[in-house]
Design a protein around this motif. Structure first.
Motif, mmCIF file in Angstrom:
data_model
loop_
_atom_site.group_PDB
_atom_site.id
_atom_site.type_symbol
_atom_site.label_atom_id
_atom_site.label_comp_id
_atom_site.label_asym_id
_atom_site.label_seq_id
_atom_site.Cartn_x
_atom_site.Cartn_y
_atom_site.Cartn_z
ATOM 1 N N GLY A 68 0.822 -1.211 0.000
ATOM 2 C CA GLY A 68 0.000 0.000 0.000
ATOM 3 C C GLY A 68 0.853 1.257 0.000
ATOM 4 N N ALA A 69 1.928 1.235 0.775
ATOM 5 C CA ALA A 69 2.827 2.395 0.825
ATOM 6 C C ALA A 69 3.508 2.605 -0.526
ATOM 7 C CB ALA A 69 3.870 2.198 1.929
ATOM 8 N N GLY A 72 1.036 4.075 -2.876
ATOM 9 C CA GLY A 72 0.837 5.494 -2.536
ATOM 10 C C GLY A 72 1.980 6.361 -3.027
ATOM 11 N N GLU A 73 3.212 5.875 -2.851
ATOM 12 C CA GLU A 73 4.376 6.628 -3.334
ATOM 13 C C GLU A 73 4.353 6.740 -4.861
ATOM 14 O OE1 GLU A 73 7.884 4.753 -1.785
ATOM 15 O OE2 GLU A 73 7.299 5.147 0.298
ATOM 16 N N ASP A 76 1.836 9.304 -5.828
ATOM 17 C CA ASP A 76 2.365 10.658 -5.580
ATOM 18 C C ASP A 76 3.313 11.090 -6.700
ATOM 19 O OD1 ASP A 76 0.927 10.875 -3.228
ATOM 20 O OD2 ASP A 76 2.637 10.363 -1.921
#
Length: 93
Positions: A68-69, A72-73, A76
């Motif tokens: 998930g991280a 997300g990165e 972004d």
């Protein structure tokens, strides 16, 4: 002579009966010990399975968090690239 053997036979029979009760008690105690050992083993096995399951779920949860991280990165970065492209277009117009 037969009358003398009758009391001896009775005493011998009582002795055998007492041994039989003792043997039955010892057998019952052994069965209880086996049952207690089996219960303890099953309890330990259940605890081991629970611990392994908790560990596996924790590992899966951590992997999902990392995924998930990373997503997300990546999102972004895509958003930043889109903003930069928009800024460049605005400069040229």
């Amino acid at each position: 002579m037969k009358k003398a053997l009758l009391p001896l036979a009775a005493v011998a029979a009582l002795g055998l009966a007492a041994c039989s009760d003792k043997a039955q008690n010892e057998t019952a105690e052994a069965a209880e010990a086996i049952g207690a050992d089996a219960n303890a083993t099953m309890s330990e096995a259940a605890d081991d399975v629970e611990a392994a399951t908790d560990g596996a779920l924790s590992t899966a949860e951590n992997a999902a968090d990392r995924a998930g991280a990373a997503i997300g990165e990546g999102a972004d970065r895509v958003g930043n690239a889109a903003d930069a492209a928009e800024d460049e277009l605005d400069k040229n117009n």
